[in-house]
Design a protein around this motif. Structure first.
Motif, short mmCIF file in Angstrom:
data_model
loop_
_atom_site.label_atom_id
_atom_site.label_comp_id
_atom_site.label_asym_id
_atom_site.label_seq_id
_atom_site.Cartn_x
_atom_site.Cartn_y
_atom_site.Cartn_z
N ASN A 60 -35.91 -34.22 98.33
CA ASN A 60 -36.48 -33.96 99.66
C ASN A 60 -36.12 -32.58 100.19
O ASN A 60 -36.34 -32.29 101.37
CB ASN A 60 -36.00 -35.03 100.63
CG ASN A 60 -36.80 -36.31 100.46
OD1 ASN A 60 -37.87 -36.47 101.03
ND2 ASN A 60 -36.29 -37.19 99.62
N GLY A 61 -35.51 -31.76 99.38
CA GLY A 61 -35.27 -30.37 99.75
C GLY A 61 -34.01 -30.11 100.53
O GLY A 61 -33.76 -28.98 100.96
N ALA A 62 -33.17 -31.14 100.74
CA ALA A 62 -31.92 -30.91 101.48
C ALA A 62 -30.88 -30.27 100.55
O ALA A 62 -30.96 -30.42 99.33
CB ALA A 62 -31.39 -32.24 102.01
N SER A 63 -29.93 -29.56 101.15
CA SER A 63 -28.80 -29.05 100.36
C SER A 63 -27.80 -30.19 100.19
O SER A 63 -27.67 -31.03 101.08
CB SER A 63 -28.07 -27.94 101.10
OG SER A 63 -28.81 -26.79 101.09
N THR A 64 -27.09 -30.18 99.07
CA THR A 64 -26.15 -31.28 98.84
C THR A 64 -24.75 -30.74 98.54
O THR A 64 -24.59 -29.80 97.77
CB THR A 64 -26.62 -32.16 97.66
OG1 THR A 64 -26.87 -31.32 96.53
CG2 THR A 64 -27.88 -32.93 98.01
N LEU A 65 -23.79 -31.36 99.17
CA LEU A 65 -22.39 -31.01 98.95
C LEU A 65 -21.66 -32.27 98.50
O LEU A 65 -21.72 -33.30 99.19
CB LEU A 65 -21.76 -30.50 100.26
CG LEU A 65 -20.23 -30.45 100.32
CD1 LEU A 65 -19.67 -29.41 99.34
CD2 LEU A 65 -19.74 -30.12 101.74
N ALA A 66 -20.99 -32.21 97.36
CA ALA A 66 -20.23 -33.38 96.87
C ALA A 66 -18.76 -33.19 97.19
O ALA A 66 -18.19 -32.13 96.93
CB ALA A 66 -20.43 -33.53 95.38
N VAL A 103 -26.71 -32.72 103.04
CA VAL A 103 -26.26 -34.09 102.76
C VAL A 103 -24.92 -34.00 102.03
O VAL A 103 -24.81 -33.36 100.98
CB VAL A 103 -27.28 -34.87 101.92
CG1 VAL A 103 -26.78 -36.30 101.67
CG2 VAL A 103 -28.63 -34.89 102.63
N ILE A 104 -23.90 -34.63 102.62
CA ILE A 104 -22.58 -34.63 101.99
C ILE A 104 -22.37 -35.98 101.31
O ILE A 104 -22.47 -37.03 101.94
CB ILE A 104 -21.46 -34.41 103.04
CG1 ILE A 104 -21.71 -33.13 103.84
CG2 ILE A 104 -20.10 -34.36 102.36
CD1 ILE A 104 -20.67 -32.85 104.93
N LEU A 105 -22.14 -35.94 100.00
CA LEU A 105 -21.90 -37.16 99.25
C LEU A 105 -20.41 -37.26 99.00
O LEU A 105 -19.81 -36.32 98.47
CB LEU A 105 -22.61 -37.10 97.90
CG LEU A 105 -24.14 -37.03 97.82
CD1 LEU A 105 -24.79 -38.15 98.62
CD2 LEU A 105 -24.69 -35.69 98.21
N VAL A 106 -19.82 -38.37 99.40
CA VAL A 106 -18.36 -38.51 99.23
C VAL A 106 -18.11 -39.61 98.21
O VAL A 106 -18.65 -40.71 98.34
CB VAL A 106 -17.68 -38.87 100.57
CG1 VAL A 106 -16.16 -38.80 100.43
CG2 VAL A 106 -18.15 -37.97 101.70
N SER A 107 -17.29 -39.31 97.23
CA SER A 107 -17.03 -40.32 96.20
C SER A 107 -15.76 -39.99 95.44
O SER A 107 -15.58 -38.85 94.99
CB SER A 107 -18.20 -40.38 95.22
OG SER A 107 -17.93 -41.28 94.18
#
Ligand code: M6R
Length: 606
Positions: A363-369, A341-345
């Motif tokens: 939910n166990g997903a990897s996250t990239l900001a 999941v890529i979070l853009v802000s």
């Protein structure tokens, strides 16, 4: 969303607070106020409207002299903008400024009313001030701890007690807050630009941390009352980057900063002509193995995600779902361990995006900001962070932040596609080379602003407008449309050009100008057909396309030519005229470009 500041030191507190608030006005600007310790009491001055109104009120009343105080610039959530609802709130004992939302304020209010408290404002904040007063029995930290245990929601609080004339207390949960230290002076602020005139040394408060500012020093406690130590950070933004300089508006300045922002963002991430994101821990092996990608963000940042989707899917052949964060977090998304999941802000503090990040992790997903503000909540909580180096973005309408979000999206897509073997090394190098040349091409577009000024003059009296495009041009049209409506207040919609005749074309008359973005050459003829359809129904048409492409007058009333790069990268060029058109239209309509009505820069409430 709301800016809070505080100062304790030797300077004239009122001057410092007003100056610091002026740097935070982008966070909210419907009212402002300050409270200062003076002659053994706390004096408050508040005014509806812009900071200038508060300054005038202070001038007319002779001002407030003192060396310790707090200030606030507001974006109303509870209660209309008015003098009474403005912060600070409190009484002779304790006064506070607050950013965030107290969700259980009604219950607290009812309880306190039962104990004889009388409320003046419609705000949630006043309940915190009264609760502090209720619990205060001479020990401010105990009062803060007890109050904290009763309030729910998000908050950054600046607090002063009458009995502690040289001390500011500050507490944070979710809403951003820094404590800064200069020479024999201390500050609190919602954001770094507020303190840059005085110091670059600051601490980031984390949830549940309490800062005590006194005698030129800041100390920290947790909510158990235990002392904690924190790492001091040094701001890498300078004052100049947070000033307008010779530009009439921050937005125009920020549009012009784009070439430099792109260069600063991509250069350290290109090694031997190839994208390299290892700095954030994203190895090629990780990239190869993601099964699904989600991009979650709000507003302009979400639009950057839409461009990312087209690019990643096209060259990386992996499914990408783009979601508005406020929808994503409540739609029970299907996320599994192999997903990214890529979070853009830009701000890194947008409440819905932050909650979407937390949900993804649960939910166990990897996250990239992909975030602009160093140390912001989203940056700190994500598994991987890629900072966009746009510098401070002050105008509410996002421009340079979008541009560098795109730049990072491209680097990510190139590296992922190369890692997966769907993009050859040669092609990856070629595309990366094209990306490196984008700053020069943007520079050249910025030299021809007359055509955008002309288009703005044609749009200024319109009430409705359509943006159309196909593929990447459609993704970009959404950003063009948002930019225009946000600052010009002209209603506009963006539409997939091929979808128009399934309903929306019924709106098209000579009163509905259409801006068509047609940079994707394999789709050009199809988009042209759609432009002809709207022109045949009376619409005035403006077409953004490659300079070298001739567009007949039966298609475009006016063509905006831009330089050519690979079609994949054309959004980074085509966005510039769209930004300028929005800007000049807003100026012609006499609007406050940098502070459009009803908006605030950083949306820290859901
Ligand atoms: O700070 P963020 O990038 O998370 O903010 C997201 C949106 O609120 C923001 O992009 C907003 O849409 C801009 N005002 C658009 O110009």
């Amino acid at each position: 969303m709301c800016g809070i500041v505080g100062y304790v030191g030797k300077r004239d507190c009122s001057e410092v607070l007003l100056d610091a608030l002026s740097k935070l006005e982008y966070r909210g600007y419907d009212s402002a106020g300050i409270a200062i310790h003076t002659d053994g009491e706390i004096k408050t001055c508040k005014a509806k409207g812009r900071l200038a109104n508060l300054e005038e009120k202070l001038r007319l009343s002779g001002g407030i002299k003192g060396h310790c105080g707090i200030g606030h610039t507001r974006w109303a959530t509870h209660g209309e903008p008015s003098d009474i609802n403005s912060h600070p709130h409190g009484n002779a004992t304790v006064t506070i400024v607050h950013n965030g939302i107290i969700e259980n304020y009604k219950a607290i209010k009812t309880r306190l009313e039962g104990k004889g408290y009388v409320f003046q404002s419609q705000t949630d904040t006043e309940t915190v001030a009264k609760l502090l007063d209720y619990y205060y029995k001479g020990d401010p930290i105990e009062a803060i701890r007890r109050t904290e245990s009763k309030i729910e929601g998000s908050y950054a609080l600046g607090i002063i007690f009458k009995d502690f004339p040289n001390t500011i207390f500050a507490l944070r949960k979710d809403s951003p807050l820094i404590a800064a230290v200069g020479e024999d002076e201390c500050f609190i602020a919602s954001d770094v630009p507020a303190i840059l005139n005085y110091t670059k040394n600051y601490y980031l408060l984390e949830a549940g941390e309490l800062a005590i500012l006194k005698d030129g020093k800041v100390s920290f406690k947790n909510l158990d009352g235990e002392d904690i130590t924190k790492e001091m950070l040094v701001a890498d933004w300078d004052m100049e980057s947070a000033m307008k300089g010779n530009y009439e508006h921050f937005m125009l300045k920020e549009i012009h900063e784009q070439p430099n922002s792109i260069t600063t963002t991509i250069t350290p991430r290109i090694v031997d002509g190839m994208p390299n994101l290892e700095e954030c821990g994203m190895t090629e092996e990780l990239l190869r193995n993601y099964k699904n990608i989600f991009v979650v963000a709000c507003g302009t940042a979400m639009h950057a995600g839409l461009v990312g989707k087209y690019v990643i899917e096209k060259i990386g052949r992996i499914p990408v779902t783009v979601d508005v964060a406020s929808e994503f977090r409540y739609r029970n998304p299907i996320l599994t361990k192999g997903d990214l999941v890529i979070l853009v802000s830009q701000s890194g503090e947008t409440a819905d995006t932050l909650e979407a990040l937390r949900l993804s992790k649960r939910n166990g997903a990897s996250t990239l900001a992909i975030v602009n503000v160093k140390g912001s909540s989203i940056a700190r909580e994500a598994d991987f962070v890629l900072y966009t180096h746009a510098g401070p973005e002050i105008a509410v309408a996002s421009t340079k932040a979008y541009m560098v979000q795109l730049a990072v999206m491209y680097l990510f897509a190139f590296e992922l596609a190369h890692a997966k073997g769907t993009l050859s090394t040669e092609e990856c190098k070629r595309l990366t080379g094209e990306l490196c040349n984008i700053p020069n091409l943007v520079e050249s577009i910025l030299k021809q602003k007359d055509n955008c000024q002309y288009v703005a003059s044609q749009l200024v009296n319109s009430e409705n407008l359509l943006y159309i495009g196909r593929g990447l041009d459609y993704a970009l049209s959404m950003e063009g449309s948002l930019k225009l409506k946000e600052i010009s207040y002209i209603h506009s919609e963006s539409y997939a050009a091929g979808e128009l005749k399934h309903g929306t074309i019924s709106l098209v008359t000579e009163l509905m100008p259409v801006i068509a973005v047609a940079t994707q050459r394999e789709l050009f003829d199809k988009t042209v057909s759609n432009v002809k359809e709207v022109k045949a129904r009376g619409a005035k048409t403006f077409v953004v396309t490659h300079s070298y492409i001739n567009v007949d007058s039966d298609v475009a009333d006016y063509k905006i030519g831009i330089p050519t790069t690979d079609d994949l990268l054309m959004p980074m060029l085509a966005v510039v005229p769209l930004q300028l058109i929005a800007y000049y239209t807003s100026v012609l309509r006499g609007n406050d470009v940098d502070k459009p009505r009803n908006l605030a820069k950083s949306v820290t409430v859901e």
